[in-house]
Scaffold this active site. Structure first.
Site, PDB file in Angstrom:
ATOM      1  N   ARG A  53     -25.759  51.473  32.505  1.00 37.59           N
ATOM      2  CA  ARG A  53     -24.400  51.322  33.258  1.00 37.59           C
ATOM      3  C   ARG A  53     -24.341  52.181  34.493  1.00 37.59           C
ATOM      4  O   ARG A  53     -24.929  53.132  34.695  1.00 37.59           O
ATOM      5  CB  ARG A  53     -23.497  51.687  32.260  1.00 37.59           C
ATOM      6  CG  ARG A  53     -21.848  51.696  32.775  1.00 37.59           C
ATOM      7  CD  ARG A  53     -20.863  52.183  31.715  1.00 37.59           C
ATOM      8  NE  ARG A  53     -20.824  53.497  31.631  1.00 37.59           N
ATOM      9  CZ  ARG A  53     -19.720  54.124  31.153  1.00 37.59           C
ATOM     10  NH1 ARG A  53     -18.666  53.525  30.618  1.00 37.59           N
ATOM     11  NH2 ARG A  53     -19.554  55.359  31.241  1.00 37.59           N
ATOM     12  N   THR A  63     -19.685  52.031  39.396  1.00 40.00           N
ATOM     13  CA  THR A  63     -18.758  50.847  39.374  1.00 40.00           C
ATOM     14  C   THR A  63     -18.643  50.278  37.598  1.00 40.00           C
ATOM     15  O   THR A  63     -17.828  49.491  37.444  1.00 40.00           O
ATOM     16  CB  THR A  63     -19.886  49.548  39.531  1.00 40.00           C
ATOM     17  OG1 THR A  63     -20.935  49.331  38.858  1.00 40.00           O
ATOM     18  CG2 THR A  63     -20.247  49.920  41.227  1.00 40.00           C
ATOM     19  N   ASP A 120     -21.249  61.521  24.349  1.00 44.73           N
ATOM     20  CA  ASP A 120     -22.299  60.726  24.740  1.00 44.73           C
ATOM     21  C   ASP A 120     -23.184  60.351  23.303  1.00 44.73           C
ATOM     22  O   ASP A 120     -23.819  61.293  23.063  1.00 44.73           O
ATOM     23  CB  ASP A 120     -23.265  61.266  25.521  1.00 44.73           C
ATOM     24  CG  ASP A 120     -24.230  60.168  26.270  1.00 44.73           C
ATOM     25  OD1 ASP A 120     -25.139  59.864  25.445  1.00 44.73           O
ATOM     26  OD2 ASP A 120     -24.196  59.669  27.295  1.00 44.73           O
ATOM     27  N   ASP A 161     -26.848  61.127  23.801  1.00 46.45           N
ATOM     28  CA  ASP A 161     -27.437  62.708  23.894  1.00 46.45           C
ATOM     29  C   ASP A 161     -27.135  63.388  22.550  1.00 46.45           C
ATOM     30  O   ASP A 161     -27.994  63.927  22.136  1.00 46.45           O
ATOM     31  CB  ASP A 161     -26.456  63.217  25.049  1.00 46.45           C
ATOM     32  CG  ASP A 161     -26.713  62.892  26.338  1.00 46.45           C
ATOM     33  OD1 ASP A 161     -27.937  62.097  26.517  1.00 46.45           O
ATOM     34  OD2 ASP A 161     -26.136  63.360  27.149  1.00 46.45           O
TER      35      ASP A 161
END
Length: 213
Positions: A103, A107, A203, A206
């Site tokens: 990703r 944007t 995340d 992570d």
């Protein structure tokens, strides 16, 4: 598009521990694995089967087995890998493919950087594994990729989803000819300005594997 939030006390319990910032990576991986198996039980209610004759110790009978072609499980790299074992525990004879999606943090659009899938997915049910349905961009790109190869039924299993991502997915798939189902443990409140789910769990990659240096 159909969205199913799995309402079960064990799902809620495991998700609560996953959300906790004090949960370490080994515990997070174990609980994510267990949670995916619970979600997969609901996600596979419509898996295709065919009649199969067997002989029990008492008499002949007819049961069912997975239909051919067998379903294919597609984790989205890298975080989706942390969901694979939990899914395969329930569908051990399914095939496995991989999609590498990244990703753009500015944007928020996703693009494919790697794939390991059959060129022809005609007649295949696909089970996509991605921990978070946040902005929806990654899953839209993944679904378009799979349907371009002929997949005719797609179920996405997520630990968490955000309303904005689901709305974007539904808008993008409005006239889509392939049925898409989202199965998730929870529909959270919203996305923040960085595109993260709130309250979320951080995340997922992570927390599964640690932060790469």
């Amino acid at each position: 598009m159909r969205t199913q939030v799995v309402d079960h006390p064990l799902v809620a319990h495991k998700l609560t521990v996953l959300r906790d910032a004090d949960t370490d990576s080994p515990t997070f991986r174990r609980l994510a694995d267990e949670l995916v198996t619970l979600l997969a039980y609901e996600a596979t209610r419509s898996v295709r089967v065919e009649p199969h004759d067997i002989v029990t110790p008492v008499s002949p009978t007819t049961g069912v087995r997975l239909a051919t072609p067998k379903p294919i499980v597609v984790p989205i790299l890298r975080a989706g890998l942390g969901m694979l074992d939990g899914m395969m525990r329930l569908l051990p004879t399914a095939e496995v493919g991989f999609l590498g999606m990244v990703r753009n943090e500015e944007t928020l659009e996703a693009s494919t950087y790697a794939e390991r899938l059959p060129d022809d997915l005609s007649g295949r049910q696909c089970y996509v594994l991605d921990p978070m349905l946040a902005t929806g961009g990654t899953l839209i790109a993944a679904i378009e990729f799979l349907t371009s190869r002929g997949a005719d039924d797609i179920t996405v299993i997520c630990l968490l989803a955000a309303p904005e991502g689901c709305a974007k997915l539904e808008a993008a798939l409005g006239d889509h000819p392939v049925p898409v189902t989202i199965v998730t443990a929870a529909m959270d409140e919203r996305l923040n300005e960085l595109g993260y789910i709130v309250p979320g769990l951080g995340d997922a990659g992570d927390r599964l594997y640690g932060v790469a240096g």
